[in-house]
Write an enzyme that holds these catalytic residues in place. Structure first.
Site, PDB file in Angstrom:
ATOM      1  N   ALA A 126     -80.689  25.035 -15.316  1.00 19.44           N
ATOM      2  CA  ALA A 126     -80.636  26.568 -15.794  1.00 19.44           C
ATOM      3  C   ALA A 126     -79.238  26.996 -16.039  1.00 19.44           C
ATOM      4  O   ALA A 126     -78.289  26.944 -15.189  1.00 19.44           O
ATOM      5  CB  ALA A 126     -81.342  27.507 -14.994  1.00 19.44           C
ATOM      6  N   SER A 127     -78.938  27.705 -17.308  1.00 23.38           N
ATOM      7  CA  SER A 127     -77.620  28.146 -17.491  1.00 23.38           C
ATOM      8  C   SER A 127     -77.829  28.972 -18.863  1.00 23.38           C
ATOM      9  O   SER A 127     -78.758  28.428 -19.690  1.00 23.38           O
ATOM     10  CB  SER A 127     -76.619  27.107 -17.719  1.00 23.38           C
ATOM     11  OG  SER A 127     -75.168  27.548 -17.944  1.00 23.38           O
TER      12      SER A 127
ATOM     13  N   GLY B   4     -86.853  25.858 -20.513  1.00 25.15           N
ATOM     14  CA  GLY B   4     -86.036  25.583 -21.594  1.00 25.15           C
ATOM     15  C   GLY B   4     -86.392  24.151 -21.873  1.00 25.15           C
ATOM     16  O   GLY B   4     -87.147  23.598 -21.787  1.00 25.15           O
ATOM     17  N   TYR B   5     -85.518  23.862 -23.117  1.00 27.42           N
ATOM     18  CA  TYR B   5     -85.917  22.373 -23.935  1.00 27.42           C
ATOM     19  C   TYR B   5     -85.738  21.157 -23.138  1.00 27.42           C
ATOM     20  O   TYR B   5     -86.814  20.655 -22.958  1.00 27.42           O
ATOM     21  CB  TYR B   5     -85.016  22.470 -25.091  1.00 27.42           C
ATOM     22  CG  TYR B   5     -85.169  21.343 -26.055  1.00 27.42           C
ATOM     23  CD1 TYR B   5     -86.077  20.920 -26.245  1.00 27.42           C
ATOM     24  CD2 TYR B   5     -83.716  20.686 -26.524  1.00 27.42           C
ATOM     25  CE1 TYR B   5     -86.220  19.725 -27.493  1.00 27.42           C
ATOM     26  CE2 TYR B   5     -83.787  19.692 -27.577  1.00 27.42           C
ATOM     27  CZ  TYR B   5     -84.894  19.164 -27.793  1.00 27.42           C
ATOM     28  OH  TYR B   5     -85.119  18.245 -28.723  1.00 27.42           O
TER      29      TYR B   5
ATOM     30  N   LYS C 184     -69.456  26.882 -19.292  1.00 29.70           N
ATOM     31  CA  LYS C 184     -69.660  25.531 -18.915  1.00 29.70           C
ATOM     32  C   LYS C 184     -68.598  24.621 -18.003  1.00 29.70           C
ATOM     33  O   LYS C 184     -68.859  24.332 -16.980  1.00 29.70           O
ATOM     34  CB  LYS C 184     -70.056  24.596 -20.043  1.00 29.70           C
ATOM     35  CG  LYS C 184     -71.379  25.139 -20.806  1.00 29.70           C
ATOM     36  CD  LYS C 184     -72.384  25.097 -19.925  1.00 29.70           C
ATOM     37  CE  LYS C 184     -73.420  23.935 -19.265  1.00 29.70           C
ATOM     38  NZ  LYS C 184     -74.682  24.351 -18.707  1.00 29.70           N
TER      39      LYS C 184
ATOM     40  N   ALA D 142     -86.981  25.446 -16.054  1.00 28.40           N
ATOM     41  CA  ALA D 142     -87.839  24.542 -16.690  1.00 28.40           C
ATOM     42  C   ALA D 142     -88.469  25.231 -17.900  1.00 28.40           C
ATOM     43  O   ALA D 142     -89.472  24.420 -18.730  1.00 28.40           O
ATOM     44  CB  ALA D 142     -88.963  24.349 -15.476  1.00 28.40           C
TER      45      ALA D 142
ATOM     46  N   PRO E  94     -74.195  16.318 -21.104  1.00 28.56           N
ATOM     47  CA  PRO E  94     -74.811  15.892 -22.312  1.00 28.56           C
ATOM     48  C   PRO E  94     -74.055  16.340 -23.648  1.00 28.56           C
ATOM     49  O   PRO E  94     -73.322  17.387 -23.462  1.00 28.56           O
ATOM     50  CB  PRO E  94     -76.058  16.220 -22.246  1.00 28.56           C
ATOM     51  CG  PRO E  94     -76.148  17.439 -21.548  1.00 28.56           C
ATOM     52  CD  PRO E  94     -75.094  17.205 -20.356  1.00 28.56           C
TER      53      PRO E  94
END
Length: 358
Positions: free
Chosen positions: A95-96, A23-24, A171, A21, A195
């Site tokens: 989250a990553s 993050g962008y 990823k 949360a 995305p």
């Protein structure tokens, strides 16, 4: 149907758990959840991060009231996850690790991305949470070049692709591991959002890498750009795609590419900014390097290596599945780029000259 699903879920009173949360994408997603009246629980690595999340929500004009709660839990430790999952109705695992500089070893990114995803999904399964929606990336889909350059959710990046950056590899391997776990263990639904390049309004004081790219163009730090095409999607639309994937019955077991429309080049982005921010025209990139120039520059400049690997290809990325299955309707790319720039200006970015957007 989606609006009714949101109302029904909110009425049930079970919180949505969100990782990442701070993050962008996380900030926009939590803002959207709370804006829809959904009780929301956020995991943070340490207690002091709560203030940063609340400040982001304030910039978004969201007052959470008693709909927001925090739990301390880290992707690299089992502690806190049972508490985080207690009573949860859905999990959005955003989250990553995303480095702003290349890591010393690939494992610095791969291990926390893969192990963190497995930890979250396993904890959700143990708590009988019905579904996890995981944020992956187009990096896991379309970075192994195909002859026709056309990509759908059935495509996978080969992690052994020559020159593949460590982030992209992380990823792929994290998403693969998540699917393998769910198929082997059962007992929980998984949906994945992939995305492309995420742009759109900046809510925090730490711009994303994509917003940093827009900032660099507007401040004259990129007099030229390599020939490079990529998918673009608005951060608000990616948040919307996650909400749709967490509720729609047909999202279980599926991947969804998030892209607004045709691929955009870096020079095309510069031209959008030139049209809407004429005060910055003189400092925006004035030339696109040829592929030959990019390949030569990549020999000494790491920043050009991804562009050299992509070889000027124009990927054709399908958003048909997200539109047809989930009813997703993304914004126009040009609007997203302009909104990114306007948010940076609102946060204090000064353009050369006196102009503001037209």
């Amino acid at each position: 149907m989606f609006v009714e699903d949101l109302k029904d879920f909110a009425a049930a009173g079970r919180p949505v758990l969100v990782t990442g949360a701070t993050g962008y994408l996380g900030g926009h997603t939590v803002s959207r959840l709370l804006g829809e009246g959904l009780p929301t629980r956020v995991t943070i690595r340490e207690e002091k991060q709560e203030q940063a999340v609340r400040e982001t929500l304030g910039r978004a004009g969201v007052e959470p009231g008693d709909k927001l709660e925090f739990v301390v839990a880290s992707l690299d430790d089992d502690a806190g996850w049972a508490e985080a999952m207690d009573g949860v109705g859905r999990v959005l695992h955003l989250a990553s690790p995303f480095p702003f500089t290349p890591p010393e070893t690939e494992d610095e990114l791969i291990r926390p991305a893969r192990d963190g995803a497995l930890r979250v999904i396993a904890a959700a399964r143990a708590a009988r949470v019905p579904r996890v929606v995981m944020t992956s990336s187009f990096a896991a889909v379309g970075y192994t070049v195909k002859e026709d350059n056309q990509y759908t959710e059935s495509d996978w990046t080969d992690p052994d692709t020559e020159g593949l950056p460590a982030y992209h590899k992380s990823k792929v391997l994290a998403e693969r591991a998540a699917w393998d776990y769910v198929r082997a263990e059962g007992g929980i639904d998984l949906a994945v959002v992939n995305p492309t390049g995420i742009f759109g309004p900046v809510l925090g004081n730490r711009p994303s890498a994509s917003a940093g790219l827009v900032r660099a163009m507007l401040t004259g730090q990129m007099p030229v750009v390599p020939v490079m095409y990529f998918g673009v999607v608005d951060v608000r639309d990616v948040a919307d795609l996650h909400l749709r994937a967490m509720l729609h019955p047909d999202a279980a077991g599926e991947r969804f590419l998030g892209v607004s429309g045709p691929a955009l080049s870096l020079f095309g982005m510069a031209n959008i900014l030139r049209e809407h921010f004429p005060a910055a025209a003189e400092v925006l990139p004035a030339r696109e390097l040829t592929l030959e120039e990019v390949v030569e520059a990549a020999k000494t400049e790491p920043a050009f290596r991804e562009a050299a690997t992509l070889k000027g290809r124009i990927p054709v990325i399908s958003n048909h599945k997200a539109r047809s299955v989930l009813g997703w309707q993304p914004r126009e790319v040009s609007r997203t780029i302009v909104d990114t720039a306007e948010s940076l200006i609102a946060l204090g970015l000064e353009l050369p000259g006196a102009g503001v957007s037209g």
